[in-house]
Design an enzyme around this catalytic site. Structure first.
Site, mmCIF file in Angstrom:
data_model
loop_
_atom_site.group_PDB
_atom_site.id
_atom_site.type_symbol
_atom_site.label_atom_id
_atom_site.label_comp_id
_atom_site.label_asym_id
_atom_site.label_seq_id
_atom_site.Cartn_x
_atom_site.Cartn_y
_atom_site.Cartn_z
ATOM 1 N N ASP A 181 -20.219 30.667 -72.260
ATOM 2 C CA ASP A 181 -19.789 30.243 -73.590
ATOM 3 C C ASP A 181 -20.602 29.046 -74.080
ATOM 4 O O ASP A 181 -20.752 28.061 -73.364
ATOM 5 C CB ASP A 181 -18.310 29.842 -73.478
ATOM 6 C CG ASP A 181 -17.627 29.654 -74.812
ATOM 7 O OD1 ASP A 181 -17.403 30.661 -75.497
ATOM 8 O OD2 ASP A 181 -17.320 28.500 -75.166
ATOM 9 N N GLU A 184 -24.145 33.047 -74.475
ATOM 10 C CA GLU A 184 -23.774 33.117 -75.891
ATOM 11 C C GLU A 184 -24.604 32.072 -76.641
ATOM 12 O O GLU A 184 -24.082 31.139 -77.226
ATOM 13 C CB GLU A 184 -22.266 32.814 -76.062
ATOM 14 C CG GLU A 184 -21.759 33.090 -77.464
ATOM 15 C CD GLU A 184 -20.620 32.179 -77.895
ATOM 16 O OE1 GLU A 184 -20.426 31.097 -77.306
ATOM 17 O OE2 GLU A 184 -19.924 32.542 -78.845
HETATM 18 C C1 GLC Z 1 -17.285 30.747 -78.243
HETATM 19 C C2 GLC Z 1 -16.129 31.705 -78.084
HETATM 20 C C3 GLC Z 1 -15.088 31.356 -79.096
HETATM 21 C C4 GLC Z 1 -14.614 29.947 -78.817
HETATM 22 C C5 GLC Z 1 -15.774 28.966 -78.820
HETATM 23 C C6 GLC Z 1 -15.375 27.654 -78.217
HETATM 24 O O1 GLC Z 1 -17.916 30.907 -79.460
HETATM 25 O O2 GLC Z 1 -16.580 33.019 -78.209
HETATM 26 O O3 GLC Z 1 -14.013 32.258 -79.082
HETATM 27 O O4 GLC Z 1 -13.668 29.564 -79.770
HETATM 28 O O5 GLC Z 1 -16.868 29.438 -78.065
HETATM 29 O O6 GLC Z 1 -15.169 27.794 -76.843
#
Ligand code: GLC
Ligand code: CA
Length: 564
Positions: A225, A287
């Site tokens: 993440d 991500e």
């Molecule tokens: C990422 C996750 C999202 C979350 C954010 C903070 O983007 O996919 O759902 O709110 O990180 O952790």
């Protein structure tokens, strides 16, 4: 070139898993959002035993792996992306034993398991943060996070101008144990999600242990993440143009002080070494919302992440010119470092593509959502386009991410009333952005068996389903020719059979234009019709069609695969 007809065959996943190498290069990876997948104990929240009980349904779909959004201990202020203990399962979802049983069953079925790792921030209920609050400014305990004195005569102003991605300032001031106002801490997301200080070697070491903890339990890897948020520019300077930083990445501009810092790469190189030291092929997907793609490609150099989400593809409008450019840039960027591209159309942070493509809702990753007061999507058109978009995307070489429920053609819940909202985005923007709950509604498994259509027996749900979900229930689609579920299943099976995931790519120039896009992968011609008139097709064997059986022509919004 072989000319014999190709029909989909459905080999079991176990066979595929055992014969593939570098499986992640071409894998179809299905995102399970545990809260909303399947609820075994009827409390309205999906759980690990629920997932285990439904894994066969995922094997049926023909996917290679699942990625589970967080199920670790968490106060659930951001649906689990606020972790208070990285090495335990939240009782809401079950226990570590339930987790082990889930992994064992997945492996039996030939499915790999990736888990979500949230390293940029912890929950404010994490022991490290509690300890930091109890400790003095400047103490080693405070060095786990970014604590700073405020600006202004009495420190009453935030230390810099950074904004939270969920709205409002990225800083919250604490109260000292004696009741006086204290320092501020940084949070790029909710105030319940303090950002960790990755300059601190203890933080680095702790996470290496967390990686090992899950690898030792048999996971096949991680979805990481917000990795691009972990490094912060020294001294945490103001952003020179903060209004624009809040809007996300700005192409062509230098890295903002809170994103994309060079210092993070060394961390991922260390993680890669850990993954590589385990047997089997463990993989990690970042991500990394890092654009342009040539910059994102630096994250998937051979000794860093295996994959990143191709957010450029997700964000680009569903229109041919932009899509063509995006695909070209994707191959150019990822090929330059020898990494596969991933392709993704939906996830738990964006409006489901079956609704998004039925209206005009701007950049999906802005996560604004659609609420009852917004113009409502045309879900019929949206689904037709979504099926076309999925069939088009599944034929691209690389790895494909699916989000739970898209295989049913589920629309977003766009009429969810305010009292059900749980996304911190909704609260931090005072409802201006309704947020992401509409994409996170419990799945319908069996039409009419309970108020949640078989998500559980009790009908309880942490978010209510819209009435239309009943007609999308899985049991109404399984084995039904023409259903969205069977379209996905057939397309995935053919993709494997025809080797499209690790195939080749060239544009089919006669179908590249203002109303269509066509490409050829391993002798298969793939065409999508973006226009409003049917397109004439060559008389070749149809392998898959996204909506209607094609009779020499391709209807608007449809995709076809033809054997050349
Ligand atoms: C990422 C996750 C999202 C979350 C954010 C903070 O983007 O996919 O759902 O709110 O990180 O952790
Ligand atoms: Ca439950």
């Amino acid at each position: 070139m072989a000319t014999q007809p190709v029909e989909a065959t459905f080999p079991d996943a176990k066979h595929r898993a055992s014969t593939s190498t570098q499986w992640w290069r071409s894998a179809v990876i299905y995102q399970v959002y545990p809260r909303s997948f399947a609820d075994s104990n009827g409390d309205g929240i999906g759980d690990l035993p629920g997932i285990t009980s439904r894994l066969e349904a995922l094997a049926y779909l023909g996917i290679d792996a699942i990625w589970l959004s967080p199920f670790m201990r968490s106060p659930q202020k951001d649906a689990g992306y606020d972790v208070s203990d990285y090495q335990d399962v939240d009782p809401l979802f079950g226990s570590l034993d339930d987790f082990d049983a889930m992994v064992a069953r997945a492996h039996e079925l030939g499915l790999r398991v990736l888990v979500d790792l949230v390293p940029n921030h912890t929950s404010d209920q994490h022991a490290w943060f509690k300890l930091a609050l109890e400790s003095a400014p400047g103490s080693p305990q405070r060095q786990f996070y970014h604590f700073k004195d405020g600006r202004g005569p009495n420190g009453e102003l935030p230390p810099n101008n950074w904004l939270s991605m969920f709205g409002g300032p990225a800083w919250t001031r604490i109260t000292n144990p004696d009741g006086t106002a204290g320092q501020w801490y940084c949070h790029l997301f909710d105030s319940s999600q303090p950002d960790l200080n990755w300059e601190n070697p203890e933080v680095r070491q702790a996470f290496e242990e967390i990686l090992r903890f899950w690898l030792n339990r048999g996971v096949d890897g991680f979805r990481v993440d917000q990795p691009h948020a972990m490094g912060k520019a020294a001294g945490l300077p103001d952003h020179p143009d903060i209004e624009r930083a809040g809007a996300g990445f700005i192409e062509g501009e230098p890295s903002p002080p809170m994103w994309f810092q060079e210092s993070v790469h060394e961390i991922f190189r260390g993680w890669r070494k850990i993954l590589d030291s385990y047997p089997g092929e463990r993989a990690m997907c970042g991500e990394a919302y890092v654009l342009p793609l040539e910059f994102m490609a630096l994250w998937v150099r051979p000794d860093e992440f295996h994959q990143t989400f191709n957010f450029r593809y997700l964000d680009c409008d569903w229109q041919p010119a932009m899509l063509r450019q995006t695909i070209n840039e994707s191959f150019a960027a990822f090929d330059s470092v020898g990494a596969p591209s991933t392709w993704v159309l939906s996830n738990h942070d964006v409006v489901r593509h079956a609704s998004r493509l039925g209206g005009d809702y701007g950049r999906p990753t802005a996560s604004n959502g659609i609420g009852p007061d917004d113009p409502q999507p045309d879900n019929e058109l949206g689904l037709r386009r979504a099926r076309g978009a999925t069939l088009f995307t599944l034929a691209l070489p690389g790895s494909m991410y699916l989000y739970q429920g898209e295989e049913l053609g589920l629309p977003e819940h766009t009429s969810l009333e305010p009292q059900y909202r749980q996304d911190p985005t909704f609260f931090r923007t005072k409802g201006i952005r309704v947020g992401r709950d509409g994409a996170r509604v419990p799945l319908p498994w069996q039409a009419g068996t309970s108020a949640t259509n078989g998500f559980n027996d009790t009908g309880a749900g942490w978010l209510p389903q819209p009435d239309v979900y009943r007609q999308y229930s899985r049991d109404l689609q399984q084995g039904v020719t023409g259903s969205t579920l069977e379209l996905y299943r057939t397309a995935i099976a053919l993709r494997n059979q025809l080797g499209l995931g690790h195939g080749s790519f060239e544009w089919a120039e006669e179908f590249v234009g203002e109303t269509s896009l066509g490409f050829i992968n391993n002798g298969i011609l793939v065409v999508h019709n973006f226009g409003s008139e049917p397109i004439a097709l060559p008389s070749k064997k149809v392998l898959a069609a996204s909506f209607t059986e094609t009779d020499g022509k391709l209807e608007p919004n449809d995709t076809v695969w033809l054997r050349l």
